[in-house]
Design a protein around this motif. Structure first.
Motif, PDB file in Angstrom:
ATOM      1  N   VAL A 287      30.045  38.998  73.162  1.00  0.00           N
ATOM      2  CA  VAL A 287      30.919  38.487  71.937  1.00  0.00           C
ATOM      3  C   VAL A 287      30.171  39.090  71.084  1.00  0.00           C
ATOM      4  N   GLY A 288      28.841  39.154  70.789  1.00  0.00           N
ATOM      5  CA  GLY A 288      28.179  39.454  69.642  1.00  0.00           C
ATOM      6  C   GLY A 288      28.599  40.864  69.349  1.00  0.00           C
ATOM      7  N   ILE A 290      30.788  42.812  70.483  1.00  0.00           N
ATOM      8  CA  ILE A 290      32.322  43.155  70.123  1.00  0.00           C
ATOM      9  C   ILE A 290      32.556  42.741  68.601  1.00  0.00           C
ATOM     10  N   ALA A 291      31.905  41.825  68.325  1.00  0.00           N
ATOM     11  CA  ALA A 291      31.975  41.314  66.797  1.00  0.00           C
ATOM     12  C   ALA A 291      31.321  42.358  65.872  1.00  0.00           C
ATOM     13  N   VAL A 292      30.277  43.006  66.100  1.00  0.00           N
ATOM     14  CA  VAL A 292      29.541  43.979  65.348  1.00  0.00           C
ATOM     15  C   VAL A 292      30.476  45.288  65.515  1.00  0.00           C
ATOM     16  N   VAL A 294      33.718  45.377  65.980  1.00  0.00           N
ATOM     17  CA  VAL A 294      34.980  45.227  64.704  1.00  0.00           C
ATOM     18  C   VAL A 294      34.291  45.355  63.386  1.00  0.00           C
ATOM     19  N   TRP A 295      33.345  44.954  63.163  1.00  0.00           N
ATOM     20  CA  TRP A 295      32.954  44.935  61.647  1.00  0.00           C
ATOM     21  C   TRP A 295      32.512  46.292  61.497  1.00  0.00           C
ATOM     22  N   ALA A 306      36.725  39.451  59.946  1.00  0.00           N
ATOM     23  CA  ALA A 306      37.233  39.606  61.354  1.00  0.00           C
ATOM     24  C   ALA A 306      35.965  39.357  62.433  1.00  0.00           C
ATOM     25  N   ALA A 307      34.777  39.781  62.143  1.00  0.00           N
ATOM     26  CA  ALA A 307      33.556  39.700  62.759  1.00  0.00           C
ATOM     27  C   ALA A 307      33.193  38.171  62.992  1.00  0.00           C
ATOM     28  N   ALA A 308      33.280  37.399  61.636  1.00  0.00           N
ATOM     29  CA  ALA A 308      32.724  35.921  61.507  1.00  0.00           C
ATOM     30  C   ALA A 308      33.909  35.484  62.315  1.00  0.00           C
ATOM     31  N   ILE A 310      35.811  35.988  64.895  1.00  0.00           N
ATOM     32  CA  ILE A 310      35.370  36.207  66.118  1.00  0.00           C
ATOM     33  C   ILE A 310      34.369  35.304  66.861  1.00  0.00           C
ATOM     34  N   LEU A 311      33.126  35.352  66.040  1.00  0.00           N
ATOM     35  CA  LEU A 311      31.994  34.505  66.246  1.00  0.00           C
ATOM     36  C   LEU A 311      32.292  33.140  66.181  1.00  0.00           C
TER      37      LEU A 311
END
Length: 412
Positions: A287-288, A290-292, A294-295, A306-308, A310-311
């Motif tokens: 998940v982390g 994926i968040a990176v 997206v960022w 968006a990344a924040a 998701i997390l």
């Protein structure tokens, strides 16, 4: 016979579940026929109906899995599912009326299958909506609603029949959730979409609606008569996924002392540490990543938000799931000391969970949880180790006093 030695007929659930599938299949056939004949349904609306049918059918199976009383066999256990610590829970939550008890040990199977089914179903839904067109669905909202009512009615009929006939006491969650029942109609739906798209799309396709309805009916009939089951290898048969578990006997007479878990402390501690427990796992690292990603793709403020998001979303869901698991695992435990043994009794499930005979105890050691230093929380622990059986008492206010009382009973 099942792998656990229980005679369940021709497969433990197939024979008892066949009337429900017959009733459900009849409605699944009649609703599209009525839609085509009486309301002029086109191919796109028929496919929308079948998509709703697949989703509601999967939801019913997942609910029925929570009623299965037997544990999964090793073949029926998934590797690392959510709520995996509940696998060893014994007993069920009593429900009023027609429903059998709901068993917490089914949650790992239900959560794993539910995540998989939801992902496939939502992706298929996106494809169906793109295929049909959102404007078509809006114009025919009443017709789509009729289909949804028909699907729901079919699943309710199947559920009511199963509640009266299906031997949930002899089934495991993995034996109830047979993904072939979901995958066969989903694969047929996908095949029809591919053929129609290859033939010019829903407007220009030359695929008759009658062919699609008849094809889906044949898929249902094949499942009803057990054709799919006959093609499966022995290790994938439902009866091979039913395990067994010996009951835990209570002590002799009345308990001489009892201690209850501080439910509020245990649940609060798990909720506070839940985000870390989730994000620091392999799934959390994914998940982390994926968040990176997206960022980096969105860049700027939008990427950060968006990344924040998701997390944060995963952290909140993780905290809620971990807290729920802790509540079902420990929140209702009462530790009962008898003259001959120590028993962990679950008051919600009304079932002993584990037992350690005092004659076998070799060591009693106190300990504390991560947040035991927080004055508002009672999180002291006590490990009782024996020969073949051991147990850990959690959520205690004074573990040392409990240890002394157990030692007194041991050496009397």
């Amino acid at each position: 016979m099942t792998s656990a030695g229980v005679d369940t007929g021709d497969d433990g659930s197939e024979r008892h579940g066949r009337p429900a599938r017959l009733a459900r299949s009849a409605i699944t056939v009649l609703v599209p026929v009525a839609g085509v004949v009486g309301f002029g349904w086109r191919l796109d609306l028929v496919l929308s109906f079948y998509w709703l049918e697949v989703g509601t059918g999967a939801a019913r199976l997942l609910f029925e899995a929570t009623l299965a009383a037997r544990p999964n066999s090793e073949l029926g256990s998934t590797l690392d599912p959510p709520f995996r610590r509940l696998r060893e829970k014994r007993g069920g939550i009593q429900t009023p009326g027609l429903l059998p008890p709901i068993h917490p040990h089914a949650l790992p199977t239900v959560a794993t299958a539910g995540l998989f089914v939801s992902l496939v179903w939502l992706l298929a839904g996106a494809g169906v909506i793109a295929f049909v067109g959102a404007d078509v669905i809006r114009r025919h909202a009443a017709v789509v609603l009729l289909g949804a009512v028909g699907v729901t009615l079919g699943e309710l009929v199947a559920l009511l029949v199963n509640l009266r006939r299906r031997p949930y006491a002899d089934l495991s969650p993995a034996a109830v959730v047979r993904l072939r029942q979901f995958l066969a109609p989903a694969a047929f739906l996908f095949l029809v979409v591919v053929v129609v798209f290859g033939d010019g799309g829903p407007v220009d396709a030359g695929v008759p609606v009658a062919v699609v309805v008849c094809g889906r009916t044949l898929v249902g009939v094949a499942d009803t008569v057990g054709l799919g089951r006959r093609l499966l290898p022995a290790r994938m048969q439902p009866e091979a996924r039913i395990g067994d578990r010996d009951p835990v006997p209570a002590g002799r007479g009345a308990p001489t002392a009892t201690w209850r878990v501080d439910r509020r402390s245990v649940v609060a501690a798990r909720a506070l540490t839940g985000p870390g427990r989730v994000l620091l796992t392999r799934a959390g690292l994914l998940v982390g990543a994926i968040a990176v990603f997206v960022w980096l793709v969105l860049d700027g403020t939008a990427g950060v938000v968006a990344a924040a998001g998701i997390l944060a979303g995963v952290a909140v869901v993780g905290a809620a799931s971990v807290a729920t698991e802790a509540d079902l695992l420990y929140g209702h435990l009462e530790y009962r000391l008898y003259d001959d043994c120590l028993v962990a009794y679950d008051r919600l499930l009304e079932t002993p969970q584990w037992r350690v005979d005092l004659a076998d105890v070799t060591e009693v050691e106190t300990g504390a949880a991560v947040l035991d230093g927080v004055s508002a929380l009672r999180l002291q622990r006590l490990a009782v180790r024996g020969g073949e059986h051991s147990g850990t008492l959690v959520g205690l206010a004074d573990a040392e006093a409990v240890r002394e009382r157990i030692d007194e009973a041991r050496f009397e």
